[in-house]
Motif scaffolding. Structure first.
Motif, PDB file in Angstrom:
ATOM      1  N   GLU A  34       0.859  -1.139  -0.014  1.00  0.00           N
ATOM      2  CA  GLU A  34       0.037   0.235   0.087  1.00  0.00           C
ATOM      3  C   GLU A  34       0.794   1.191  -0.019  1.00  0.00           C
ATOM      4  O   GLU A  34       1.715   1.386   0.813  1.00  0.00           O
ATOM      5  N   GLU A  35       0.722   2.089  -1.120  1.00  0.00           N
ATOM      6  CA  GLU A  35       1.764   3.256  -1.334  1.00  0.00           C
ATOM      7  C   GLU A  35       0.906   4.423  -0.957  1.00  0.00           C
ATOM      8  O   GLU A  35       1.204   5.614  -0.526  1.00  0.00           O
ATOM      9  N   GLU A  36      -0.355   4.448  -1.275  1.00  0.00           N
ATOM     10  CA  GLU A  36      -1.217   5.527  -1.252  1.00  0.00           C
ATOM     11  C   GLU A  36      -2.737   4.798  -0.898  1.00  0.00           C
ATOM     12  O   GLU A  36      -3.000   3.899  -1.233  1.00  0.00           O
ATOM     13  N   THR A  37      -3.414   5.810  -0.160  1.00  0.00           N
ATOM     14  CA  THR A  37      -4.909   5.088  -0.035  1.00  0.00           C
ATOM     15  C   THR A  37      -5.608   4.972  -1.155  1.00  0.00           C
ATOM     16  O   THR A  37      -5.538   5.738  -2.195  1.00  0.00           O
ATOM     17  N   PRO A  38      -5.951   3.447  -1.541  1.00  0.00           N
ATOM     18  CA  PRO A  38      -6.856   3.104  -3.002  1.00  0.00           C
ATOM     19  C   PRO A  38      -8.196   3.726  -2.988  1.00  0.00           C
ATOM     20  O   PRO A  38      -8.691   4.302  -2.123  1.00  0.00           O
ATOM     21  N   ARG A  39      -8.537   3.902  -4.389  1.00  0.00           N
ATOM     22  CA  ARG A  39      -9.919   4.065  -4.440  1.00  0.00           C
ATOM     23  C   ARG A  39     -10.391   2.812  -4.644  1.00  0.00           C
ATOM     24  O   ARG A  39     -10.053   1.762  -5.259  1.00  0.00           O
ATOM     25  N   TYR A  40     -11.513   2.525  -3.848  1.00  0.00           N
ATOM     26  CA  TYR A  40     -12.196   1.273  -3.812  1.00  0.00           C
ATOM     27  C   TYR A  40     -13.424   1.091  -4.549  1.00  0.00           C
ATOM     28  O   TYR A  40     -13.774   1.836  -5.181  1.00  0.00           O
ATOM     29  N   GLY A  41     -13.834  -0.332  -4.835  1.00  0.00           N
ATOM     30  CA  GLY A  41     -14.754  -0.548  -5.784  1.00  0.00           C
ATOM     31  C   GLY A  41     -14.389  -1.243  -6.956  1.00  0.00           C
ATOM     32  O   GLY A  41     -13.393  -1.454  -7.154  1.00  0.00           O
ATOM     33  N   LEU A  42     -15.119  -1.058  -7.979  1.00  0.00           N
ATOM     34  CA  LEU A  42     -14.975  -1.766  -9.301  1.00  0.00           C
ATOM     35  C   LEU A  42     -14.486  -0.940 -10.052  1.00  0.00           C
ATOM     36  O   LEU A  42     -14.394   0.438  -9.885  1.00  0.00           O
ATOM     37  N   LYS A  43     -13.598  -1.173 -11.040  1.00  0.00           N
ATOM     38  CA  LYS A  43     -12.755  -0.400 -12.169  1.00  0.00           C
ATOM     39  C   LYS A  43     -13.843   0.297 -12.668  1.00  0.00           C
ATOM     40  O   LYS A  43     -13.692   1.483 -13.139  1.00  0.00           O
ATOM     41  N   ARG A  44     -14.989  -0.249 -13.253  1.00  0.00           N
ATOM     42  CA  ARG A  44     -16.052   0.423 -13.893  1.00  0.00           C
ATOM     43  C   ARG A  44     -16.979   1.423 -13.265  1.00  0.00           C
ATOM     44  O   ARG A  44     -16.776   1.293 -11.889  1.00  0.00           O
ATOM     45  N   ASP A  45     -17.699   2.165 -13.559  1.00  0.00           N
ATOM     46  CA  ASP A  45     -18.517   2.879 -12.936  1.00  0.00           C
ATOM     47  C   ASP A  45     -19.729   2.313 -12.163  1.00  0.00           C
ATOM     48  O   ASP A  45     -20.707   1.932 -12.972  1.00  0.00           O
ATOM     49  N   PHE A  46     -19.525   1.842 -11.097  1.00  0.00           N
ATOM     50  CA  PHE A  46     -20.502   1.226 -10.481  1.00  0.00           C
ATOM     51  C   PHE A  46     -20.606   1.677  -9.027  1.00  0.00           C
ATOM     52  O   PHE A  46     -19.448   1.340  -8.249  1.00  0.00           O
ATOM     53  N   ASP A  47     -21.657   2.238  -8.619  1.00  0.00           N
ATOM     54  CA  ASP A  47     -21.767   2.946  -7.376  1.00  0.00           C
ATOM     55  C   ASP A  47     -23.166   3.060  -6.962  1.00  0.00           C
ATOM     56  O   ASP A  47     -23.959   4.085  -7.366  1.00  0.00           O
ATOM     57  N   THR A  48     -23.647   2.015  -6.191  1.00  0.00           N
ATOM     58  CA  THR A  48     -24.999   1.991  -6.052  1.00  0.00           C
ATOM     59  C   THR A  48     -25.297   1.274  -4.647  1.00  0.00           C
ATOM     60  O   THR A  48     -24.744   0.550  -4.184  1.00  0.00           O
TER      61      THR A  48
END
Length: 278
Positions: A223-237
């Protein structure tokens, strides 16, 4: 030795650890003014996956135990249930989990289930119970070699549950790096990387309890910086139905477009595209 009782006790210990971390996470977010409706909704969505998962898992676990028992009856040898064999089965179950987990990222039909676990944009203890309803089917198959080695069904189930229970506490941003333990164990820092959708974090840190498997097979990433979590594609529900079946619409569409049975198998077994995996 009552393996079933020991399994339950270990599961309960990690559950209580998870609850304690969750309460601290909520208190910290509330103190910092970051506990919003979106966060609460995300937690409820993660928890909702337990409804179909536990319903199906009850049958899968029962079937797995029965299948392992049948195999054990036909084996000319067996591994006695002792403290040493239980320690060995945990190590072997952890090794099995590494490959089970890695293959679930690399085979599209399996990814339809595991993607549920990766679909949250948040990282907290409740994310750790976010499962696809049929994930247990692949787990049952992946652990069959342990039955053929001669381990008793209750020992195999013990190993599986210990590896899964351990991972309860690593789904958090509350705990930083843990010094020398980072070299051997899967830690919150390592698992945050696994849930990251940044390019350098994709498909890294598959380990359950031990991170040495990733170091051995070249899938380790610090871990080098805080990740962006979730799926690579646009999915936020926060719609539970969309989360449970997030990968199916695109997969069904691709299968319907297939021109031959060979193409269908290719679609089901090939790696998910970066557009649909983390």
């Amino acid at each position: 030795m009552n393996v079933e009782t020991l399994t339950t006790q270990i599961d309960e210990v990690f559950f209580l650890i998870g609850v304690a971390i969750l309460l601290i996470e909520i208190a910290e977010m509330a103190f910092r003014g970051e506990f919003r409706a979106k966060t609460f909704g995300e937690m409820l969505t993660s928890a909702s996956t337990q409804l179909p998962y536990l319903l199906v898992e009850t049958f899968i676990l029962t079937g797995a135990y029965g299948l392992y028992w049948v195999i054990a009856q036909g084996m000319p040898w067996s591994v006695p249930v002792t403290w040493w064999s239980l320690l060995l089965i945990v190590i072997l179950a952890d090794l099995t989990y590494y490959w089970e987990h890695r293959i679930a990222h690399e085979v599209r039909i399996l990814w339809t289930q595991h993607a549920v676990h990766h679909s949250s944009r948040d990282m907290n203890i409740v994310t750790g119970v976010r499962f696809g309803p049929l994930e247990g089917v692949w787990s049952l198959i992946a652990h069959l070699p342990l039955a053929f080695i001669g381990f008793a069904p209750e020992a195999i189930v013990f190993g599986v549950i210990v590896v899964l229970a351990y991972q309860t506490w690593i789904h958090t941003e509350l705990i930083g790096k843990l010094g020398p333990l980072e070299w051997v164990l899967n830690t919150p820092s390592h698992h945050r990387v696994h849930h990251g959708c940044d390019d350098k974090y994709l498909d890294k840190n598959y380990g359950g309890i031990l991170i040495i498997w990733d170091r051995l097979w070249g899938t380790f990433q610090e871990e080098e910086e805080t990740p962006r979590y979730g799926l690579k594609r646009d999915f936020d529900t926060r719609n539970p139905i969309k989360v449970w079946f997030s990968e199916w619409p695109e997969l069904i569409r691709d299968v319907r477009r297939a021109q031959s049975l060979g193409q269908v198998w290719s679609i089901l077994l090939r790696a998910p595209g970066h557009a649909s995996k983390d």
